[in-house]
Motif scaffolding. Sequence first.
Motif, short mmCIF file in Angstrom:
data_model
loop_
_atom_site.label_atom_id
_atom_site.label_comp_id
_atom_site.label_asym_id
_atom_site.label_seq_id
_atom_site.Cartn_x
_atom_site.Cartn_y
_atom_site.Cartn_z
N LEU A 80 -78.69 36.73 81.21
CA LEU A 80 -79.18 35.44 81.68
C LEU A 80 -78.72 35.18 83.11
N PRO A 81 -79.28 34.18 83.79
CA PRO A 81 -78.79 33.83 85.14
C PRO A 81 -77.29 33.58 85.15
N THR A 82 -76.68 33.79 86.30
CA THR A 82 -75.22 33.75 86.42
C THR A 82 -74.61 32.44 85.94
N ASN A 83 -75.29 31.33 86.17
CA ASN A 83 -74.74 30.02 85.79
C ASN A 83 -74.50 29.90 84.28
N PHE A 84 -75.24 30.67 83.50
CA PHE A 84 -75.02 30.65 82.06
C PHE A 84 -73.65 31.23 81.70
N SER A 85 -73.11 32.07 82.57
CA SER A 85 -71.78 32.62 82.33
C SER A 85 -70.73 31.51 82.36
N LEU A 86 -70.90 30.56 83.28
CA LEU A 86 -69.98 29.42 83.34
C LEU A 86 -70.05 28.62 82.05
N VAL A 87 -71.27 28.38 81.57
CA VAL A 87 -71.43 27.66 80.31
C VAL A 87 -70.77 28.43 79.17
N GLY A 88 -70.92 29.76 79.21
CA GLY A 88 -70.31 30.60 78.18
C GLY A 88 -68.79 30.49 78.17
N PHE A 89 -68.17 30.52 79.36
CA PHE A 89 -66.72 30.39 79.45
C PHE A 89 -66.25 29.04 78.91
N ILE A 90 -66.96 27.98 79.26
CA ILE A 90 -66.58 26.64 78.79
C ILE A 90 -66.71 26.55 77.27
N MET A 91 -67.82 27.11 76.73
CA MET A 91 -68.03 27.06 75.28
C MET A 91 -66.96 27.85 74.53
N ILE A 92 -66.58 29.01 75.07
CA ILE A 92 -65.53 29.80 74.42
C ILE A 92 -64.23 29.01 74.41
N GLY A 93 -63.89 28.37 75.54
CA GLY A 93 -62.67 27.57 75.60
C GLY A 93 -62.69 26.42 74.61
N LEU A 94 -63.80 25.68 74.55
CA LEU A 94 -63.93 24.56 73.62
C LEU A 94 -63.86 25.05 72.16
N GLY A 95 -64.48 26.19 71.92
CA GLY A 95 -64.47 26.73 70.56
C GLY A 95 -63.09 27.18 70.12
N LEU A 96 -62.36 27.82 71.02
CA LEU A 96 -61.03 28.32 70.66
C LEU A 96 -60.02 27.19 70.47
N ALA A 97 -60.27 26.04 71.10
CA ALA A 97 -59.29 24.95 71.15
C ALA A 97 -58.68 24.58 69.79
N PRO A 98 -59.48 24.29 68.77
CA PRO A 98 -58.88 23.84 67.50
C PRO A 98 -58.40 24.96 66.59
N ILE A 99 -58.80 26.20 66.87
CA ILE A 99 -58.60 27.27 65.88
C ILE A 99 -57.12 27.56 65.64
N PHE A 100 -56.37 27.83 66.69
CA PHE A 100 -54.97 28.26 66.54
C PHE A 100 -54.10 27.19 65.89
N PRO A 101 -54.07 25.94 66.42
CA PRO A 101 -53.22 24.93 65.78
C PRO A 101 -53.65 24.61 64.35
N CYS A 102 -54.95 24.61 64.08
CA CYS A 102 -55.43 24.29 62.73
C CYS A 102 -55.09 25.41 61.75
N MET A 103 -55.18 26.67 62.17
CA MET A 103 -54.80 27.77 61.28
C MET A 103 -53.31 27.72 60.96
N LEU A 104 -52.49 27.41 61.96
CA LEU A 104 -51.06 27.27 61.71
C LEU A 104 -50.79 26.13 60.72
N HIS A 105 -51.49 25.03 60.91
CA HIS A 105 -51.29 23.84 60.09
C HIS A 105 -51.71 24.07 58.65
N GLU A 106 -52.64 24.98 58.41
CA GLU A 106 -53.14 25.25 57.07
C GLU A 106 -52.22 26.16 56.27
N THR A 107 -51.24 26.77 56.90
CA THR A 107 -50.42 27.78 56.24
C THR A 107 -49.79 27.30 54.93
N PRO A 108 -49.10 26.14 54.90
CA PRO A 108 -48.50 25.71 53.62
C PRO A 108 -49.54 25.44 52.54
N SER A 109 -50.69 24.89 52.91
CA SER A 109 -51.73 24.60 51.93
C SER A 109 -52.36 25.87 51.39
#
Length: 410
Positions: free
Chosen positions: A302-331
């Motif tokens: 895709l055009p280069t500007n879509f790469s910027l959107v891709g980087f932002i989406m990856i960052g937003l997507g990764l944001a909740p994963i790590f802390p939420c997975m840690l928080h789920e450990t006891p459950s």
Amino acid sequence: MTTFLLVIIYLAFISLGLPDSLLGVAWPVMQSDYGAPLETAGFLFMTIAGGTIISSLASGKILKRFGTGKVTFVSVLMTAGALLGFYFAPSVVWLFVCTIPLGLGAGAVDAGLNDYVATHYKAHHMSWLHCFWGVGATFGPIIMAQFISGQSFWRDGYFAISGIQFALVIILFLTLPLWNRVTKNSNIPFNDDTEDSKAVINDEDAIDVKPLQIKGVKMALVSFLFYCGVESTVGLWGSSFLVNVRELPAAVAAGWVSFYYAGITIGRFITGFITFKVSNLILIRTGQIIALAGAILLFLPLPTNFSLVGFIMIGLGLAPIFPCMLHETPSRFGKKHSQTIMGYQMAVAYTGSTFIPPLIGFIASHSTIGIFPVCIVLFVAAMFLSSEKLNSFLKKKVLLKRNDTSSTAI
């Protein structure tokens, strides 16, 4: 007094994030200055991560002996000195020398502050603590971009970040007595997460079972491995991909990578509020889908500007994963083994950060950095599949328990 110390801790986590994103965005310029192979950045990154693992494993004894305040002060002093060493480093060999205190200092700060906040502050502060790491990781590339956009003075970028670290060292030194005072006078209860008291699935089943033998643990470890593999790979090689494949200037590439870290930062800040209404499982799944969509945007022609959107989406997507997975450990795995399993998860997470980015760099140096988006898509997909497989297994286990309970009642 307690609030003031919390501000100091947040500042320390900002400083922890500042160096994490510097090497990746500065490397396209550093590589040409030193005449080093592309994969050298991966080996530097691996050395830093190795030091982080060592200091994290040793942090328990060190913290008990010296206290969190002193350990944090010395660790930040080490990272500030290491960054100053990058400024003066005349060769790649000296860069490797400087990565040793940089990794050792970062690991001790990370473990110490996480433990202190978990012990002395309410649980929601932990999510925002990692959000402030993202603030540092976001501003690191922005600061570096200001210096390399002119005449490629990447050394001045390291000097500026080192100055910020030394300013924090002074603040930490002046506030050393505050740590013990707050610890003695603190009336704040231990982590009071309600999730921990919810249906703890494996407590009865895992009494006489070793943690690694509990079903589902290995699938969780795979998720952590690929999560940190994705997060660190995007941070380290994203700029090189944009420069060498998308043909962007190094300063522009650094700015785009900063948007990736901004996505993580903003996402974690928002997650701190969303967790009151939405379950961890939904947040994890949603984050993985968003990250996968962002990775696909990088992969498609895709055009280069879509790469910027891709980087932002990856960052937003990764944001909740790590802390939420840690928080789920006891459950997920029960209170009895949660601390041990938590340690395994952190060890595997650091392993992903340590070995996956250098592996990608090694492969790319013998082929092309164009493999970067392909690897990110595969890693996110592997994380998503292992996570969903674990969720499916735990869901079946809950249903079986409910059926057994119903049969017994009848």
